[in-house]
Scaffold this active site. Structure first.
Site, PDB file in Angstrom:
ATOM      1  CG  ASP A  13      -1.994   1.023   1.231  1.00 54.31           C
ATOM      2  OD1 ASP A  13      -3.170   0.658   1.435  1.00 54.31           O
ATOM      3  OD2 ASP A  13      -1.676   2.212   1.022  1.00 54.31           O
ATOM      4  CG  ASP A 108      -3.050   3.561  -2.163  1.00 55.75           C
ATOM      5  OD1 ASP A 108      -4.079   2.878  -1.976  1.00 55.75           O
ATOM      6  OD2 ASP A 108      -2.440   4.139  -1.246  1.00 55.75           O
ATOM      7  CD  GLU A 109      -5.912  -1.047  -0.405  1.00 55.69           C
ATOM      8  OE1 GLU A 109      -5.823  -2.062   0.298  1.00 55.69           O
ATOM      9  OE2 GLU A 109      -6.552  -0.034  -0.089  1.00 55.69           O
TER      10      GLU A 109
HETATM   11  P1  TTP Z   1      -5.397   5.031   1.368  1.00 58.69           P
HETATM   12  O1  TTP Z   1      -4.379   4.003   0.996  1.00 58.69           O
HETATM   13  O2  TTP Z   1      -6.511   4.617   2.273  1.00 58.69           O
HETATM   14  O3  TTP Z   1      -4.684   6.235   2.102  1.00 58.69           O
HETATM   15  P2  TTP Z   1      -3.296   6.909   1.800  1.00 58.69           P
HETATM   16  O4  TTP Z   1      -2.528   6.191   0.748  1.00 58.69           O
HETATM   17  O5  TTP Z   1      -3.510   8.353   1.526  1.00 58.69           O
HETATM   18  O6  TTP Z   1      -2.570   6.819   3.204  1.00 58.69           O
HETATM   19  P3  TTP Z   1      -1.930   5.516   3.882  1.00 58.69           P
HETATM   20  O7  TTP Z   1      -0.487   5.848   4.055  1.00 58.69           O
HETATM   21  O8  TTP Z   1      -2.640   5.384   5.180  1.00 58.69           O
HETATM   22  O9  TTP Z   1      -2.162   4.377   2.969  1.00 58.69           O
HETATM   23  O10 TTP Z   1      -6.034   5.655   0.084  1.00 58.69           O
HETATM   24  C1  TTP Z   1      -5.304   5.878  -1.107  1.00 58.69           C
HETATM   25  C2  TTP Z   1      -5.731   7.149  -1.787  1.00 58.69           C
HETATM   26  O11 TTP Z   1      -7.124   7.071  -2.079  1.00 58.69           O
HETATM   27  C3  TTP Z   1      -5.540   8.365  -0.942  1.00 58.69           C
HETATM   28  O12 TTP Z   1      -4.246   8.933  -1.102  1.00 58.69           O
HETATM   29  C4  TTP Z   1      -6.626   9.266  -1.414  1.00 58.69           C
HETATM   30  C5  TTP Z   1      -7.718   8.344  -1.907  1.00 58.69           C
HETATM   31  N1  TTP Z   1      -8.815   8.295  -0.924  1.00 58.69           N
HETATM   32  C6  TTP Z   1      -9.920   9.145  -1.098  1.00 58.69           C
HETATM   33  O13 TTP Z   1      -9.975   9.889  -2.066  1.00 58.69           O
HETATM   34  N2  TTP Z   1     -10.916   9.114  -0.164  1.00 58.69           N
HETATM   35  C7  TTP Z   1     -10.878   8.299   0.938  1.00 58.69           C
HETATM   36  O14 TTP Z   1     -11.808   8.310   1.769  1.00 58.69           O
HETATM   37  C8  TTP Z   1      -9.752   7.417   1.095  1.00 58.69           C
HETATM   38  C9  TTP Z   1      -9.665   6.498   2.279  1.00 58.69           C
HETATM   39  C10 TTP Z   1      -8.739   7.458   0.147  1.00 58.69           C
HETATM   40 MG    MG Z   2      -2.280   4.123   0.815  1.00 53.89          MG
END
Ligand code: TTP
Ligand code: MG
Length: 406
Positions: A13, A108-109
């Site tokens: 991720d 992103d995962e």
């Molecule tokens: P995530 O992987 O949940 O969050 P992240 O990558 O920003 O942070 P982390 O280090 O905790 O993984 O989500 C990936 C992307 O998806 C995030 O950068 C923005 C988008 N996103 C939204 O637009 N709305 C949301 O509610 C979430 C959870 C994510």
């Molecule tokens: Mg992320």
């Protein structure tokens, strides 16, 4: 140092994905609280924020107005999907270099089945480090990796690894790893379930794992035992994708005139099964069902399907199932002349097994090798002896008998 053992799943991720991308083009914002929101208007919602902003209580899905109150000094940027999308594609492409069995679960995962990757990497941690290095080198941002025997624990492990880290949970240590975490950290426990668990006095995942089965059954019915199994780190679902986005693969041929020659029909089936099998191999896909289609004139079309416990992986497996269907169906129809014949596969899923370097060559490995040669030198570089028509005019073997999917 950790060893490989049995099943091995990675959850990879990207860290603060949208923010990390923005920091590439706004390096002056590094180290600051940064928020990326879906626009900057009064109704905008936070997409994500930097870890510096998270310390103020800012988080995804929060109204931007509230985030500004919590962290007035944050820099706020509007999200720019067109800029993030190529990075997401690159990310998934990098992961495909590490395992053919990958299940993207967001931009992103993704989950990777790394079972059998011990032939390439000394330890899982070494493989994870290499993935992180590729992402850092080619995209310029950091990723975290969770390593475990199943998807559920790998997902929680990647959260624990964040940001910019690796967390490995060894086989047998799942329950102990999960126990101290709040129930809300268990995937699929939403706010509502979490509240009901807290009402029962269950605060941590360990509390849930140890709760009397009757208590959970009373509150959650049959879902109670599933919840408890998860709390113990038990999770059976394998890493499986959509099969490359296709639901079926098929080939069919319509003859210019009716055909009753068994040997000729059998050869056509073999070529079709071979072509379908090639596609399965190329897409790293397996099928649960093989289908057969026959048309007798004037417009009498029948289809037959068969499924077995084990998935169909190779052309041979597809052919033998299709031939069985054909022989039964044709004799049921008193071997009437045939105008159209076709073979297909359905219920596709990504292969559950990763090919292992150095293993005894199986038919699956052979199919991959054949496919590689065909990719380089063309479809006709390798053919089956049975595909070569004994006739002298060469007409049949040169005719365009394989129809791609519409
Ligand atoms: P995530 O992987 O949940 O969050 P992240 O990558 O920003 O942070 P982390 O280090 O905790 O993984 O989500 C990936 C992307 O998806 C995030 O950068 C923005 C988008 N996103 C939204 O637009 N709305 C949301 O509610 C979430 C959870 C994510
Ligand atoms: Mg992320």
């Amino acid at each position: 140092m950790s060893e490989w053992h049995g099943h091995c799943v990675f959850h990879v991720d990207l860290d603060a994905f949208y923010v990390s991308m923005e920091l590439l083009r706004h390096p002056e914002l590094r180290g600051r609280p940064v928020i990326v929101a879906g626009g900057l208007g009064p109704r905008a919602v936070v997409n994500t924020c930097s870890y510096e902003a998270r310390r103020f209580g800012v988080g995804s899905a929060m109204p931007l107005s509230k985030a500004r109150q919590l962290c007035p000094e944050a820099d706020v940027l509007a999200s720019d999907f067109a800029y993030y999308a190529p990075a997401s594609r690159r990310f998934h492409a990098i992961l495909r270099d590490f395992s053919p069995v990958i299940e993207p679960s967001g931009a992103d995962e993704a989950y990777l089945d790394m079972t059998g990757a011990d032939r390439l990497w000394t330890t899982p941690a070494q493989a994870a480090a290499s993935i992180r290095a590729r992402i850092a080198g080619e995209i310029g941002i950091t990723a975290s990796v969770g390593i475990a025997a199943n998807k559920l624990v790998a997902k929680v492990a990647s959260d624990a690894a964040k940001p910019d880290g690796i967390c490995e949970v060894r086989a047998g240590e799942e329950a102990a790893f999960l126990a101290p975490l709040p129930v809300r950290d268990l995937p699929m426990v939403g706010p509502k379930t979490a509240r009901r668990l807290l009402d029962l006095g269950l605060t941590t995942i360990g509390d849930l794992a140890r709760a009397p089965a009757g208590l959970l059954a009373g509150r959650f019915g049959r879902g109670g035992s599933d919840l408890q199994a998860r709390a113990r780190g038990e999770y059976a679902a394998s890493v499986a994708g959509s099969g490359g986005g296709r639901k079926s693969i098929s080939r069919e041929q319509t003859f210019g005139h009716d055909v009753s020659d068994y040997e000729r029909l059998r050869r056509v089936l073999l070529r079709q099964a071979d072509s379908v099998g090639s596609t399965l191999t190329r897409k790293h896909t397996a099928a649960r069902t093989v289908t057969l289609k026959l048309r007798f004139l004037p417009f009498d079309t029948i289809t037959r399907a068969t499924s077995t416990g084990a998935p169909f992986l190779t052309a041979e497996e597809v052919f033998s199932a299709a031939l069985g269907l054909f022989e039964r169906a044709w004799s049921e129809h008193h071997r009437r002349p045939i105008r159209l014949i076709g073979v297909g596969v359905a219920s596709l899923h990504e292969r559950a097994r990763q090919l292992q370097l150095g293993q005894e060559p199986s038919r699956e490995v052979l199919a991959d090798a054949v496919e590689e040669i065909r990719e380089r030198y063309g479809r006709w570089a390798i053919r089956r002896a049975a595909e070569i028509t004994p006739g002298s005019d060469g007409k049949e073997r040169l005719s365009p008998f394989v129809h791609p999917d519409p």
